[in-house]
Design an enzyme around this catalytic site. Structure first.
Site, PDB file in Angstrom:
ATOM      1  N   HIS A 213     -21.832 -31.589 -16.494  1.00 20.83           N
ATOM      2  CA  HIS A 213     -22.117 -32.482 -17.621  1.00 20.83           C
ATOM      3  C   HIS A 213     -21.630 -31.773 -18.884  1.00 20.83           C
ATOM      4  CE1 HIS A 213     -25.017 -35.367 -19.706  1.00 20.83           C
ATOM      5  NE2 HIS A 213     -24.916 -34.423 -20.637  1.00 20.83           N
ATOM      6  N   CYS A 246     -24.417 -36.419 -33.387  1.00 20.73           N
ATOM      7  CA  CYS A 246     -25.430 -36.744 -34.389  1.00 20.73           C
ATOM      8  C   CYS A 246     -24.860 -36.515 -35.778  1.00 20.73           C
ATOM      9  CB  CYS A 246     -26.651 -35.848 -34.168  1.00 20.73           C
ATOM     10  SG  CYS A 246     -27.874 -36.010 -35.451  1.00 20.73           S
TER      11      CYS A 246
END
Ligand code: HMG
Ligand code: MG
Length: 305
Positions: A213, A246
């Site tokens: 991942h 973000c």
């Protein structure tokens, strides 16, 4: 010039599309439930066999995914697609089972400070919280995935030892995790590290049960994929368009973009069952909703006028 073909690569790779969860959990603007459902339906049509659709976590922690039950109820479930969701505790598991998920993913990390920030407990505490979740999953015949975050570096502690990753892997396997997803949460890994971490894990679990991942914060994700492939890894997580990141964390970026991953895999002759153009269309839809272009390099090339 004679070329040396790469050898020893898997002939098939499973790409786990995590954009609706890992991407949308970071979204600052509101993506409506209807748009999430449409996004997931477009991804289903693209041919994924596994889509991480949402998270049954505390809505105080992740308000972006507070509509998890509505999303699961609204999507058109395509036969052959496994729809999964993150679950941190029994409360989340009850919600996930009621929503009819086919896989739940528990998530902890290899560094204490990150785990404390993320799920408000220690690594050992997280495993205790997962114990009843794992039992419920087995009883319900729901597949169990275990995430290990900060496997290559921690935003608070810096370097993370491969032995720390292996220790957490052992705990998750002991709980009965069917698959482990090894997370480069902040996108710091380089290929040498990937080799070392995978080598620390292969004595513990068959390689078929390991997924990678990668977040692509520093542009190393595809290089990391290539070495993981060479070691026999056949499961990779990615997000359509490279969704995620973000705005309040300068330099943060999302998962490796699914389009970029697919371009590499297909170019290497590895079969995925996924239609790359259809993923571009899913990303195009979401880009319209978000009002900004995806980070994916392939997307930019494919949609250039
Ligand atoms: P806590 O505050 O310690 O938990 O949070 P609590 O049990 O005291 O509960 C606090 C409140 O949340 C209570 O509500 C609970 O009912 C509620 P109140 O009584 O105050 O009204 N609550 C819930 N509500 C709905 N569903 C639930 C649930 N649980 C509690 N499941 C907790 C602990 C773990 C719950 C919280 O910290 C949390 O939800 N964290 C989630 C954080 C998260 O989702 N992070 C992102 C995913 S991880 C990731 O992205 C990494 C990954 O991609 C891999 C990688 O890249 O490395 C996977
Ligand atoms: Mg992630």
């Amino acid at each position: 010039m004679p070329s040396t073909p790469l050898t020893g690569l898997p002939s098939h790779v499973t790409v786990v599309e995590v954009g609706p969860r890992d991407g949308l959990q970071n979204e600052q603007g509101v993506v409506s439930t209807a748009d999430k459902i449409r996004f997931i339906d477009l991804l289903s049509a693209a041919g994924f066999s596994a889509i991480e659709a949402t998270s049954f976590v505390s809505p105080k922690a992740i308000p972006q995914l507070a509509d998890a039950s509505e999303v699961m109820a609204g999507i058109a479930r395509k036969p052959g697609v496994r729809y999964s969701a993150l679950v941190p505790n029994v409360k989340g598991m009850e919600r996930a089972l009621a929503a009819g998920v086919q896989e739940v993913a528990v998530f902890t990390g290899a560094s204490e400070t990150f785990v404390q920030h993320n799920i408000n407990t220690s690594i050992a505490g997280s495993i205790e919280n997962f114990r009843p979740v794992a039992r419920m999953a087995k009883e319900a015949g729901v597949r169990l995935r275990g995430y290990i975050s900060t496997a290559f570096g921690c935003p608070y502690e810096g370097a993370v030892a491969p032995e720390a990753v292996a220790r957490v892997a052992e705990m998750l396997l002991e709980l009965g995790a069917d698959e482990l997803s090894i997370g480069d949460t902040i996108g710091v890994a380089t290929p040498d590290q990937v080799v070392v971490v995978i080598q620390a894990l292969t004595p513990l679990a068959p390689i078929q049960r390991l997924a990678m991942h990668f977040h692509d914060t520093r542009g190393t994700a595809l290089a990391n994929v290539l070495v993981a492939l060479q070691l026999g890894i056949g499961i990779f997580d990615s997000s359509a368009g490279g969704l995620g990141g973000c705005p309040y964390a300068p330099g943060a970026s999302g998962n490796l973009a699914t389009e970029d991953l697919l371009y590499l895999l297909h170019g290497l002759g590895i079969e995925t069952g996924i239609d790359l153009n259809a993923v571009v269309e899913a990303s195009r839809f979401l880009a319209g909703v978000r009002g900004s272009a995806p980070a994916s390099r392939y997307y930019a090339a494919a949609t250039a006028v």
